[in-house]
Design an enzyme around this catalytic site. Structure first.
Site, mmCIF file in Angstrom:
data_model
loop_
_atom_site.group_PDB
_atom_site.id
_atom_site.type_symbol
_atom_site.label_atom_id
_atom_site.label_comp_id
_atom_site.label_asym_id
_atom_site.label_seq_id
_atom_site.Cartn_x
_atom_site.Cartn_y
_atom_site.Cartn_z
ATOM 1 N N CYS A 11 0.847 -1.295 0.066
ATOM 2 C CA CYS A 11 -0.005 0.218 -0.058
ATOM 3 C C CYS A 11 0.904 1.245 -0.005
ATOM 4 O O CYS A 11 1.463 1.781 0.974
ATOM 5 C CB CYS A 11 -0.845 -0.046 1.333
ATOM 6 S SG CYS A 11 -2.061 1.473 1.331
ATOM 7 N N CYS A 64 -0.580 4.249 1.981
ATOM 8 C CA CYS A 64 -0.321 3.841 3.694
ATOM 9 C C CYS A 64 1.137 4.059 4.219
ATOM 10 O O CYS A 64 1.560 4.736 4.923
ATOM 11 C CB CYS A 64 -0.606 2.406 4.117
ATOM 12 S SG CYS A 64 -1.770 1.549 3.437
ATOM 13 N N ASP A 65 2.296 3.453 3.217
ATOM 14 C CA ASP A 65 3.419 3.523 3.783
ATOM 15 C C ASP A 65 4.323 4.347 3.013
ATOM 16 O O ASP A 65 5.648 4.514 3.219
ATOM 17 C CB ASP A 65 4.097 1.933 3.439
ATOM 18 C CG ASP A 65 3.126 1.104 4.406
ATOM 19 O OD1 ASP A 65 2.797 1.634 5.294
ATOM 20 O OD2 ASP A 65 2.917 -0.082 4.236
#
Ligand code: NAP
Length: 322
Positions: A134, A137-138
């Site tokens: 992701c 997300c990261d």
């Protein structure tokens, strides 16, 4: 065994929206939340494209708001996993979770899909410390780093382009010499100075130490040559696998394992509806899942109304073994 009007399997945006609509229809739905309340959204750092939130909001916050909204109208969210279902006798359907057994007049399946894994050494070990599925997300954690993206589809390129906001360089590793992604994304990726490509190559191993990932071992599938490429992050976007295991052959799936629905989000089992990424392999957005959850819930409400008399008669009959 608990008798319910509606059981919703899965608690992502589709499930929580279906819960809101069926709760507002006085059906007191039960949501079996699964391993993670909110599904993939719960691990999304920031959502910038959900209408009504011009400043964006975090995935966990959106999930919490959706849950609270549904609960305010009478939905019940159970932190439990479905172990098995029995759709063979039609409605009411039998659903067994680890903690409870339910009989449900209608079922809405919103169990989602999970990112596909490479299945190579180091992948599991370094997930969270250099391996990610992701970018949203990261990506932030890879500011100023050299990273690789694995895959050649729309997701790989879209996420790869997004990751150039943070990373110094993004090398896309693809197993063929031709991308599957659409031409517009290809053009954007080819024009992005931070993006390079390694063609005809697969990741054989993700290498690292206690501090995280520091290289990938690649194999050229044409020449057979193996190389070790230094990198600090490995983002894997090679498709998704729908979470269909619990249904066995009880529900019709397409060739990729996604539940087949019609325009009213009906499955081939009368009284079982499906919404979100378990039946949508194309759009996979929070907004589309919310829309699909709404439609599936409205279809389920209509179906319950149309079958009210028959379902009440069944309710009045003694259960097997009584
Ligand atoms: P996808 O289209 O199935 O692409 C997966 C990519 O990963 C392919 O290039 C595939 O290679 C590669 N791959 C699969 N298994 C692999 C393995 N074991 N090792 C190495 N490479 C592997 O999946 P996606 O990119 O997640 O997209 C899914 C759907 O969502 C598509 O319909 C896509 O159009 C849509 N989508 C659209 C957008 C957009 O329009 N903005 C954004 C994201 C996703 P091969 O090409 O050789 O098969």
């Amino acid at each position: 065994m608990k008798k319910e009007r509606v059981v919703i399997i899965g608690s992502g945006p589709a499930g929580l929206t279906a819960a809101l609509y069926t709760a507002r229809a006085q059906l007191a739905p039960v949501v079996i939340a699964g391993a993670q309340l909110g599904g993939q959204v719960a691990i999304t750092h920031e959502i910038e494209n959900y209408p009504g939130f011009p400043d964006g909001l975090s995935g966990p916050e959106l999930v919490e708001r959706m849950k609270e909204h549904a609960e305010n109208f009478g939905a019940v969210v159970e932190f439990d996993l479905v172990e098995s279902v029995d759709f063979s006798n039609g409605s009411p359907f039998h659903i067994k979770t680890y903690g409870e057994e339910y009989l449900a007049d209608a079922v809405i399946v919103t169990i989602g899909a999970d990112p596909r894994k490479l299945g190579v050494p180091g992948e599991e070990e370094f997930t969270g410390t250099g391996v990610s599925y992701c970018g949203t997300c990261d990506g932030f954690f890879f500011r100023g780093k050299d990273i690789v993206v694995v895959g050649g589809g729309d997701s790989a390129l879209e996420e790869g382009i997004f990751l150039t906001r943070f990373a110094t360089s993004v090398n896309v590793i693809h197993r063929r010499d031709e991308l599957r992604a659409g031409i517009q994304l290809q053009t954007r990726a080819f024009n992005n100075e931070k993006i390079s490509f390694t063609w005809d190559s697969v990741v054989e191993e993700i290498i690292g130490d206690a501090d995280g990932v520091n290289a990938v071992r690649l194999k050229n599938v044409v020449t057979g040559e193996e190389t070790v490429q230094p990198t600090e992050g490995v983002f894997i976007f090679i498709g998704h696998d729908p979470n269909n295991a619990v249904f066995g052959d009880q529900i019709a799936l397409n060739e990729n394992g996604y539940i087949i629905t019609d325009q009213r989000y009906r499955t081939n089992v009368e009284g079982v509806f499906a919404a979100g990424e378990i039946q949508d392999e194309i759009w996979r957005q929070v907004a589309t899942s919310v829309g699909q959850g709404t439609s599936a819930a409205m279809a389920a409400i209509q179906w319950l109304e149309a079958n009210e008399e028959r379902l009440q008669t069944l309710d009045a009959l003694p259960a097997a073994g009584d």
